[in-house]
Design a protein around this motif. Structure first.
Motif, short mmCIF file in Angstrom:
data_model
loop_
_atom_site.label_atom_id
_atom_site.label_comp_id
_atom_site.label_asym_id
_atom_site.label_seq_id
_atom_site.Cartn_x
_atom_site.Cartn_y
_atom_site.Cartn_z
N HIS A 400 0.84 -1.09 -0.02
CA HIS A 400 0.14 0.11 -0.05
C HIS A 400 0.80 1.44 -0.04
CE1 HIS A 400 0.72 -0.68 4.38
NE2 HIS A 400 0.74 0.71 4.52
N GLN A 401 2.25 1.32 0.28
CA GLN A 401 3.07 2.28 0.16
C GLN A 401 3.82 2.69 -1.02
OE1 GLN A 401 5.90 1.24 3.55
NE2 GLN A 401 4.42 2.38 4.76
N LEU A 402 3.44 1.42 -2.14
CA LEU A 402 4.08 1.50 -3.44
C LEU A 402 3.48 2.23 -4.41
CD1 LEU A 402 5.34 -2.20 -3.66
CD2 LEU A 402 6.63 -0.15 -2.62
N ASP A 403 4.20 2.89 -5.39
CA ASP A 403 3.72 3.58 -6.73
C ASP A 403 3.47 2.10 -7.69
OD1 ASP A 403 6.15 2.81 -7.84
OD2 ASP A 403 6.72 4.92 -7.59
N ALA A 404 2.76 2.72 -8.95
CA ALA A 404 2.55 1.72 -9.93
C ALA A 404 3.83 0.70 -9.89
CB ALA A 404 1.97 2.25 -11.20
#
Length: 856
Positions: A400-404
């Motif tokens: 949930h802390q990552l970008d695409a």
């Protein structure tokens, strides 16, 4: 991110029973209801916090930190003897009522039984694999699965002696297990230390809260470990196997060993002979029956497991298979820590126990399962990706802390090795109140519980180790003990608990016997004494030099050369002042380096660091007062560093006084308070040997060179001042500062505890009391022969002849020759002592370094 409001100090006073922080978002609040009033169990705690006020709470917080530091409670990640990481503790306890605890306790017992059955099945019949309940890839591809442990001999029905579980509360307040510790669970000792400290700083609250005691759990530990070896002996020898002082949890290992009454040993202290495990000690080899290990599976046996390990005992696994030693937790139990098992735990429980799990685990999906992988791809943003095979450097990925791009990279990594990863739902941890910087905050926390096997069941510690994040922006507490602070966990009893009655007559005989120390322990104490003497002698001589250089009387070049040259010789930091006239005239930089340069071998700071490192190796042997003094010594070292940051301070000798005082305090404490066992004996042998060596060297370097009368008097008085004998000398000889008089006081005066003959006679006495080899020795042993010869050399010396100047060499050649001879004999003595009592502890040496992987 949870919105935490920092309260003012007045908030606690004006509204003592209202939460001083906002309600956490999407997380359970341990202490306060939705209306922000304290939960029933927390009311007495919040009332106590209110009554103490900000000033009182801060005072108790600082007192707790002092107690932890004095106890030597550390969690070390940097292995620095000067600045160890003091264990972090929040003084507001974590609270739970007994009714809630009993429900959790039953679930933890069931879970411990289940994991014991899983271990026995995977290393036994393997029905879980044969029936397809647990995918075989999880087991056979796991480096923690040790085929060598299949069918391991075990004396009791329950094989998994210790079991620990990490728990979080979800938003509804329900406990959920996030992981299990089955290999060498750590934390129980820290929980006991937390209880000890909090009960001391909040005594009234603790007494009135009817908190369930921890003593029963640790008594059960003793009884369980004793019963593990009843098939071998009625009085088993139990040891705690530690990786050593550089282990991050070494304090806990030493603390638990002391609390339980077992020797703390390292791999080099044990050996396998004739199909049994033995502890190498001063009294010879002692049979070991039970090993409580804190070393990971793969490092326990160099012969069958990791060949590059320096922590284990070669051949240990074979002895365990034969049933001649019990290693607990059993080798191979690290396999059970894989989070992949959690994905199949409900089915495993039904298969092995025909029971529903009372304690839910966090929802887990194994990436090696096609169905699970489909769910993972569809819900990746909500999941945490973890390695299925945990290692020291394993890291969890919070998707949930990552970008695409981060999500795409993570998915690609998982698909490249699906067997090696699991996915779990993210559960925000519950929030608990902590005291920080004079105010109350809330932080996310996690609880680790501990269970120990009994005859047919498990006993659960009433409480556990609660940990909370250090910052309010941390989404979860690390499963390692670092990066967080701990809390004491109180389970409030419904009735007043009575003290546990320990039947002393039932304790194993071995627990009442005198301690048989590993040779490694006495070797470290021997060197502790030597380094302490080196540091003290260097400090005393350095202070004397500073006083002479900065004194009111002129200090001629000849006197400078002798004392500064002696300083270089005593520290061994050569060439130093030897044959370097420019340093003699401008000695400040070199003197400063000899005080604070830790990289200069022989410097004062280097010797103190070595002394503290030896103390860390035998932390379990040190008294509470000794630890306090060592902590003060660390503070003084840092103060000296600050004073010398720009070179020599204006009054350099005064900056060293506190270091000398601390060393004298340690010496006095050991002399007046330590039992006269082998530990004290070897520390004294180290001290006396080093003091004799340094005294002989000092006399050789300072008095063998003749000087004009004024300079000779200055040097002689400087030597006497550095060994605390100047006042006695003046009272005895008035103003007659002759070299022969100085030799009388420093060499052959038995009333002077710093004289050469005093040290030799003490050494002779101690050597008579040391354990002797069973081999027959004709005549005197080599070490006793050296002592007697040194004693005779000193007693037969003609002091007037020693003080005479040799016309051919223009030196006191006889004095220099005698001191050189005594030094050589003492150095041979230390070698003999090392060969006789220490060197057999050397660990195994690899003849060939394996280039292949150990887990092939």
């Amino acid at each position: 991110m949870t919105n935490i409001v920092t309260p003012s100090t007045a908030a606690l006073t004006e509204a003592p029973f209202v939460a001083p922080y906002a309600a956490p978002e999407n997380a359970f609040d341990e202490a306060f209801e939705v209306n922000r009033l304290p939960r029933l169990a927390w009311q007495s705690v919040m009332s106590a916090v209110h009554e103490l006020g900000a000033e009182g709470m801060q005072d108790r917080h600082l007192r707790a930190q002092r107690i932890l530091r004095d106890d030597g409670a550390t969690y070390n990640l940097k292995s620095d003897p000067l600045s160890p990481n003091v264990w972090s503790l929040d003084i507001i306890p974590q609270v739970m009522v007994e009714s809630e605890w009993r429900v959790l306790e039953a679930a933890l017992k069931q879970r411990a039984k289940l994991f014991d059955l899983i271990y026995k099945d995977l290393y036994g019949e393997q029905r879980l694999l044969k029936e397809g309940i647990l995918p075989s890839e999880i087991v056979f591809s796991h480096p923690g699965f040790l085929r060598q442990c299949h069918g391991l001999n075990w004396p009791t029905d329950i094989m998994l002696t210790f079991h620990a579980v990490d728990l979080v509360r979800d938003q509804s307040g329900r406990f959920i297990a996030t992981g299990d510790r089955t290999q060498a669970p750590s934390g129980a000792g820290y929980a006991l230390e937390n209880r000890t400290v909090v009960s001391r700083v909040l005594p009234s609250l603790f007494r009135e809260s009817q908190t369930m005691r921890l003593a029963g759990f640790f008594q059960t530990v003793r009884e369980t470990l004793s019963k593990l070896a009843l098939h071998l002996t009625e009085s088993p020898r139990i040891v705690v196997l530690t990786p050593g002082a550089y282990s991050s949890t070494y304090f806990e290992q030493a603390y638990m060993a002391n609390h339980l009454g077992y020797p703390l040993v390292q791999g080099g202290d044990l050996t396998v002979r004739n199909g049994k495990v033995w502890m190498k000690s001063l009294n010879g080899l002692s049979r070991v029956d039970v090993i409580v290990r804190r070393v990971e599976d793969a490092f326990c046996d160099q012969a069958e497991l990791r060949s590059d390990s320096m922590l284990g005992v070669p051949g240990l696994l074979e002895v365990a298979r034969q049933g001649n030693v019990v290693v607990t937790n059993p080798l191979g139990s690290g396999l059970l820590e894989t989070p992949a098992i959690l994905a199949f735990l409900p089915q495993i429980s039904q298969f092995l126990m025909a029971e529903e799990l009372l304690l839910d685990s966090v929802e887990t999906y194994w990436c090696g399962d096609t169905n699970h992988m489909g769910y993972i791809e569809a819900n990746l943003k909500r999941l945490i990706i973890k390695p299925a095979f945990r290692g020291i450097n394993s890291k969890s990925i919070y998707c949930h802390q990552l970008d695409a791009k981060g999500l795409a990279d993570t998915l690609a990594m998982v698909k490249a090795n699906p067997v090696g990863f699991v996915a779990q739902h993210y559960i925000p941890s519950s929030y608990s109140p902590i005291w920080d910087n004079g105010v109350m905050h809330a932080r996310p926390g996690i609880l680790r519980t501990f269970s120990v096997a009994t005859d047919e069941d498990f006993c659960v510690m009433p409480g556990g180790l609660s940990r909370v994040a250090d910052h309010d922006d941390q989404c979860i507490v690390s499963k390692r003990l670092s990066g967080s602070r701990s809390k004491d966990m109180w389970v409030l009893s419904d009735s007043t608990e009575t003290d546990i009655d320990v039947p002393l007559d039932n304790l194993p005989t071995s627990q009442a016997q005198a301690a048989n120390l590993p040779s490694r322990v006495v070797e470290n104490l021997f060197w502790f004494g030597r380094y302490a003497e080196r540091a003290e002698m260097s400090l005393r001589l350095m202070r004397t030099i500073f006083k002479q250089l900065n004194g009111i009387d002129r200090f001629p070049t000849e006197s400078r050369e002798v004392l500064l040259g002696a300083m270089s010789e005593i520290t061994g930091s050569l060439p130093g002042f030897q044959d370097q006239p420019e340093l003699i005239e401008n000695p400040n930089d070199e003197l400063a380096a000899l005080v604070v340069d830790a990289n200069r071998v022989g410097s004062i700071k280097a010797n103190l660091q070595q002394m503290l490192a030896c103390a860390e190796q035998v932390k379990e042997m040190l008294s509470a007062d000794t630890r306090i003094i060592l902590n003060e010594l660390r503070d003084h070292i840092h103060s000296v560093d600050r004073a010398y940051v720009n070179g020599l301070p204006s009054v350099p000798e005064e900056s060293l006084d506190s270091l000398v005082t601390s060393l004298l305090a340690i010496s006095g404490l050991n002399h007046e308070s330590m039992l006269r066992g082998m530990d004290w004996m070897f520390q004294e042998i180290g001290r006396r040997t080093e003091r004799a060596l340094l005294t002989a060297n000092l006399l050789k370097q300072t008095l063998s060179r003749p000087l004009p009368s004024l300079q000779q008097q200055q040097v002689l008085e400087s030597v006497l001042l550095s060994v605390e004998a100047l006042i006695s000398f003046r009272r005895r000889y008035r103003t007659r500062a002759r070299v022969s008089y100085g030799l009388d006081l420093l060499m052959i005066d038995r009333s002077n505890p710093r004289s050469l003959i005093y040290q030799i006679e003490q050494l002779r006495k101690y050597l008579e009391e040391l354990p002797q080899s069973e081999q027959t020795v004709l005549g005197l042993s080599p070490d006793k022969r050296l002592i007697i010869k040194s004693l005779n050399d000193i007693q037969l010396a003609d002091l007037e002849s020693l003080a005479q100047i040799d016309e051919s060499t223009q030196t006191r050649a006889d004095l220099a020759e005698l001191m050189t001879q005594i030094i050589e004999q003492l150095e041979k003595l230390t070698t003999l002592i090392s060969d006789k009592y220490f060197d057999h502890t050397a660990g195994p040496q690899q003849l060939i370094k394996a280039k292949w992987k150990n887990n092939v």
